[in-house]
Design an enzyme around this catalytic site. Structure first.
Site, PDB file in Angstrom:
ATOM      1  N   GLU A 128      -7.076 -10.104   8.178  1.00  0.00           N
ATOM      2  CA  GLU A 128      -6.851 -11.188   7.235  1.00  0.00           C
ATOM      3  C   GLU A 128      -5.636 -11.957   7.763  1.00  0.00           C
ATOM      4  O   GLU A 128      -4.604 -11.346   8.037  1.00  0.00           O
ATOM      5  CB  GLU A 128      -6.545 -10.562   5.865  1.00  0.00           C
ATOM      6  CG  GLU A 128      -6.567 -11.538   4.756  1.00  0.00           C
ATOM      7  CD  GLU A 128      -6.199 -10.890   3.419  1.00  0.00           C
ATOM      8  OE1 GLU A 128      -6.264  -9.649   3.308  1.00  0.00           O
ATOM      9  OE2 GLU A 128      -5.823 -11.642   2.520  1.00  0.00           O
TER      10      GLU A 128
ATOM     11  N   ARG B 290      -5.784   5.537   8.852  1.00  0.00           N
ATOM     12  CA  ARG B 290      -4.783   4.552   9.285  1.00  0.00           C
ATOM     13  C   ARG B 290      -3.746   5.222  10.157  1.00  0.00           C
ATOM     14  O   ARG B 290      -3.519   6.425  10.057  1.00  0.00           O
ATOM     15  CB  ARG B 290      -4.006   4.002   8.074  1.00  0.00           C
ATOM     16  CG  ARG B 290      -4.783   3.271   7.070  1.00  0.00           C
ATOM     17  CD  ARG B 290      -3.878   2.941   5.886  1.00  0.00           C
ATOM     18  NE  ARG B 290      -2.979   1.840   6.197  1.00  0.00           N
ATOM     19  CZ  ARG B 290      -3.314   0.558   6.097  1.00  0.00           C
ATOM     20  NH1 ARG B 290      -4.505   0.221   5.686  1.00  0.00           N
ATOM     21  NH2 ARG B 290      -2.447  -0.387   6.387  1.00  0.00           N
TER      22      ARG B 290
ATOM     23  N   LYS C 148       1.716  -5.369   6.239  1.00  0.00           N
ATOM     24  CA  LYS C 148       2.093  -6.761   6.445  1.00  0.00           C
ATOM     25  C   LYS C 148       2.977  -7.263   5.309  1.00  0.00           C
ATOM     26  O   LYS C 148       3.917  -8.012   5.532  1.00  0.00           O
ATOM     27  CB  LYS C 148       0.837  -7.636   6.516  1.00  0.00           C
ATOM     28  CG  LYS C 148       0.172  -7.621   7.871  1.00  0.00           C
ATOM     29  CD  LYS C 148      -1.008  -8.576   7.899  1.00  0.00           C
ATOM     30  CE  LYS C 148      -2.245  -7.901   7.351  1.00  0.00           C
ATOM     31  NZ  LYS C 148      -3.474  -8.671   7.464  1.00  0.00           N
TER      32      LYS C 148
HETATM   33  P1  ATP Z   1      -1.827  -4.470   5.801  1.00  0.00           P
HETATM   34  O1  ATP Z   1      -1.826  -3.383   4.776  1.00  0.00           O
HETATM   35  O2  ATP Z   1      -0.755  -4.344   6.803  1.00  0.00           O
HETATM   36  O3  ATP Z   1      -1.941  -5.852   5.218  1.00  0.00           O
HETATM   37  P2  ATP Z   1      -4.592  -4.586   6.142  1.00  0.00           P
HETATM   38  O4  ATP Z   1      -5.466  -3.416   6.262  1.00  0.00           O
HETATM   39  O5  ATP Z   1      -4.621  -5.305   4.852  1.00  0.00           O
HETATM   40  O6  ATP Z   1      -3.152  -4.186   6.589  1.00  0.00           O
HETATM   41  P3  ATP Z   1      -6.139  -6.385   7.689  1.00  0.00           P
HETATM   42  O7  ATP Z   1      -5.712  -7.660   8.274  1.00  0.00           O
HETATM   43  O8  ATP Z   1      -7.109  -6.424   6.588  1.00  0.00           O
HETATM   44  O9  ATP Z   1      -4.822  -5.648   7.256  1.00  0.00           O
HETATM   45  O10 ATP Z   1      -6.594  -5.367   8.832  1.00  0.00           O
HETATM   46  C1  ATP Z   1      -7.465  -5.644   9.895  1.00  0.00           C
HETATM   47  C2  ATP Z   1      -8.024  -4.363  10.397  1.00  0.00           C
HETATM   48  O11 ATP Z   1      -6.985  -3.505  10.843  1.00  0.00           O
HETATM   49  C3  ATP Z   1      -8.751  -3.626   9.294  1.00  0.00           C
HETATM   50  O12 ATP Z   1      -9.969  -3.122   9.804  1.00  0.00           O
HETATM   51  C4  ATP Z   1      -7.814  -2.518   8.909  1.00  0.00           C
HETATM   52  O13 ATP Z   1      -8.494  -1.423   8.432  1.00  0.00           O
HETATM   53  C5  ATP Z   1      -7.076  -2.245  10.228  1.00  0.00           C
HETATM   54  N1  ATP Z   1      -5.751  -1.687   9.974  1.00  0.00           N
HETATM   55  C6  ATP Z   1      -4.770  -2.204   9.221  1.00  0.00           C
HETATM   56  N2  ATP Z   1      -3.712  -1.390   9.178  1.00  0.00           N
HETATM   57  C7  ATP Z   1      -4.014  -0.311   9.939  1.00  0.00           C
HETATM   58  C8  ATP Z   1      -3.333   0.907  10.293  1.00  0.00           C
HETATM   59  N3  ATP Z   1      -2.108   1.172   9.846  1.00  0.00           N
HETATM   60  N4  ATP Z   1      -3.967   1.777  11.110  1.00  0.00           N
HETATM   61  C9  ATP Z   1      -5.201   1.506  11.573  1.00  0.00           C
HETATM   62  N5  ATP Z   1      -5.904   0.397  11.270  1.00  0.00           N
HETATM   63  C10 ATP Z   1      -5.320  -0.511  10.457  1.00  0.00           C
HETATM   64 MG    MG Z   2      -6.069  -6.374   3.974  1.00  0.00          MG
END
Ligand code: ATP
Ligand code: MG
Length: 551
Positions: A33, A259, A269
């Site tokens: 995102e 994760r 983020k």
């Molecule tokens: P954040 O919590 O930092 O906003 P998010 O999961 O909302 O992370 P996205 O932009 O939706 O962020 O993530 C893109 C991809 O990266 C998704 O498939 C998500 O599952 C993966 N991802 C995000 N954080 C991690 C992590 N700590 N370890 C492994 N994969 C991750």
């Molecule tokens: Mg997200």
């Protein structure tokens, strides 16, 4: 992929699917995102999705999951693409956006209404939440559930036409308010939001939910394995329900993995944004940040980060990885890849009184890589050594310079400290010395000189600012105390010193990491390189103590 390569459970699933002839090759996607910069957790997901595509001769798509225009921004889109490329991956086809599918998603939503599988709901957010029920109590049905197909369709079209204010109506799937899985209790598919979108401008005032968008985007793109983190496990029944309701042939399958969590590190983020917006760091790419932009600016090579992701592996068990594992991968990589150089971080002047003329010394760039060649060092009568390599009152076991004592100058002579000038504060300010002219690249007869110190020539050295970074947080679990993780910030995470560096360091290719012998690994700052005095960032300190290898 090599059959003997250890497969994680996801690669095993892909290998089995290919063996069963379910698809010719896997198609994966990385779907961030664009609401912040990528962090080290995302590196795990990138390496996994692109890595599987590489290993099985498949494809990986780059797709922005951009259904929430409020928090999103073109700046984030640009940085994310730069980060993925920097990490060493190339997506197949164009950069894709979930917003590319807004028309198709809208059509699919109308289709669900026609199938009696979606309806317009007039409950406000709070009432809807109250109606949803709890883990132990079934939910209640929205009055909108009783509306006719024709009325739902007409209302949904009016939602799209912009006739209603934000929050007045939603489109919901008609599934089961009594379902044990709360995600199946008539989840929201569309919300009204009168807000412009970074890709589609003012075209839309209704936006699809993540849960509706994700499975359909995967289906539109022919994704075979949709890999996401464990928090989406409970959404999988909805993912499958939507694809079945819309009768998608060869539906993609969702699989979850754990994760990445790291000690001393935030991987969210939202929390990283708080550090940036609160001024706790200098920006998203501050070299102390666990963002990919920060890691890059810090000087960690992409290959070291990929190696780290491979080492930690992929499982379904939540775990906390020790950040020293990352340090290990970085050191291991830099030990082999970083040219050796010299820089003096706390300069103390030395004058050699018996050197007849300046000498030029060719010093190898790497002890194990003679093929990298050498750089030329000049040694004249005036040089700089590190203040910490001299002591008038040495502790026990001291191997460096003392009044009357000897050390080897790295790649050069054995130097003897004859006497020392002190300033008003009693600090050494000039060391008067002599060298043993017979010891250039040769060991002295009959005496042992234990210490080896680095130096730079005072005539040819150039000034530089050096930033010594330490962990951003002083506590291994900065989030342990709840929201106020800023209380765990390490006040000593950045220290800046005025250094003198050997001239070779001014010719480096951008982003080339080097070792400052005995000090650690450093890189010229990407943004401050072209300024008057270059700035070097310390990537990581050396773990091993110096002095094992003689000249
Ligand atoms: P954040 O919590 O930092 O906003 P998010 O999961 O909302 O992370 P996205 O932009 O939706 O962020 O993530 C893109 C991809 O990266 C998704 O498939 C998500 O599952 C993966 N991802 C995000 N954080 C991690 C992590 N700590 N370890 C492994 N994969 C991750
Ligand atoms: Mg997200």
């Amino acid at each position: 992929m090599d059959s003997d390569k250890a497969k994680d459970f996801l690669r095993q699933i892909v290998a089995d699917d290919l063996a069963a002839g379910k698809m010719p090759a896997p198609v994966t996607r990385f779907p961030p995102e664009p609401n912040g910069y990528l962090h080290i957790g995302h590196a795990k997901s990138i390496c996994l999705n692109f890595g599987i595509a590489e290993d099985f001769a498949g494809a990986c798509h780059m797709r922005f999951d951009d259904t929430n225009p409020h928090a999103e921004d073109q700046e984030y889109v640009d940085s994310i693409l730069a980060d993925v490329r920097w990490l060493g991956f190339q997506w197949q086809g164009p950069v894709r956006y979930a917003s590319d599918y807004f028309d198709r998603l809208y059509t699919a939503a109308e289709r669900l209404i026609e199938l009696d599988l979606a309806y317009v709901c007039d409950l406000d957010a709070e009432t809807m939440r109250a109606y949803r029920g709890t883990l132990t109590e079934a939910g209640r049905e929205s009055p909108g559930r009783q509306r006719s197909r024709a009325d739902n369709l007409a209302l949904f079209r009016r939602m799209r036409a912009g006739e209603f204010a934000d929050g007045t109506y939603t489109l919901r799937a008609r599934i089961d308010m009594g379902a044990a899985n709360i995600n199946l209790r008539d989840p929201v598919l569309y919300r009204i939001r009168h807000v412009a979108h970074h890709q589609t401008g003012a075209r839309w005032c209704i936006y699809p939910s993540y849960d509706f968008t994700h499975p359909l985007s995967d289906a539109f793109e022919g994704i075979t394995h949709s890999l996401c983190t464990l928090e989406f496990e409970d959404h999988r029944p909805l993912y499958d329900w939507l694809l079945a309701a819309l009768q998608v042939a060869q539906p993609p399958r969702q699989y979850e993995f754990a994760r990445l969590n790291l000690t001393y590190t935030l991987t969210s983020k939202r929390k990283l944004r708080h550090l940036v917006e609160g001024g706790f760091v200098a920006g998203w790419d501050d070299p102390r940040m666990p963002t990919l932009a920060g890691i890059r600016r810090r000087g960690i090579p992409a290959a070291a980060l990929r190696q780290f992701c491979q080492r930690i592996g992929v499982t379904r068990a939540d775990s906390l990885v020790d950040v020293s594992m990352l340090d290990f991968c970085v050191r291991e990589h830099l030990e082999q890849s970083a040219p050796r150089t010299m820089a003096v971080l706390r300069p103390l002047r030395v004058r050699i009184h018996n050197l007849p003329a300046a000498v030029d010394i060719d010093a190898p760039l790497h002890p194990q890589h003679p093929e990298w060649g050498q750089r030329r060092l000049r040694l004249s009568a005036d040089l700089w050594i590190d203040r910490d390599d001299f002591s008038a009152h040495p502790p026990k076991g001291w191997k460096r310079l003392v009044p009357g004592g000897e050390v080897r100058l790295r790649h050069a002579f054995i130097l003897r400290c004859d006497h020392v000038d002190y300033d008003d504060q009693g600090q050494a300010c000039l060391v008067h010395a002599s060298v043993d002219l017979a010891t250039l690249g040769a060991h002295p007869e009959g005496r042992k000189v234990k210490g080896v110190i680095h130096w730079v020539d005072a005539v040819e050295a150039r000034p530089a600012r050096v930033r010594l970074y330490d962990r951003l947080f002083r506590s291994a679990a900065p989030e342990a105390g709840g929201e106020d993780f800023t209380e765990h910030l390490n006040p000593h995470s950045l220290q800046e010193v005025d250094a003198m560096i050997e001239p070779y360091l001014l010719q480096l290719q951008s982003e080339q990491a080097v070792q400052f012998e005995r000090e650690g690994y450093f890189v010229a700052d990407r943004h401050l390189w072209q300024t008057q005095a270059p700035v070097f960032n310390r990537i990581i300190a050396l773990r091993d103590s110096w002095g094992k290898e003689e000249t």
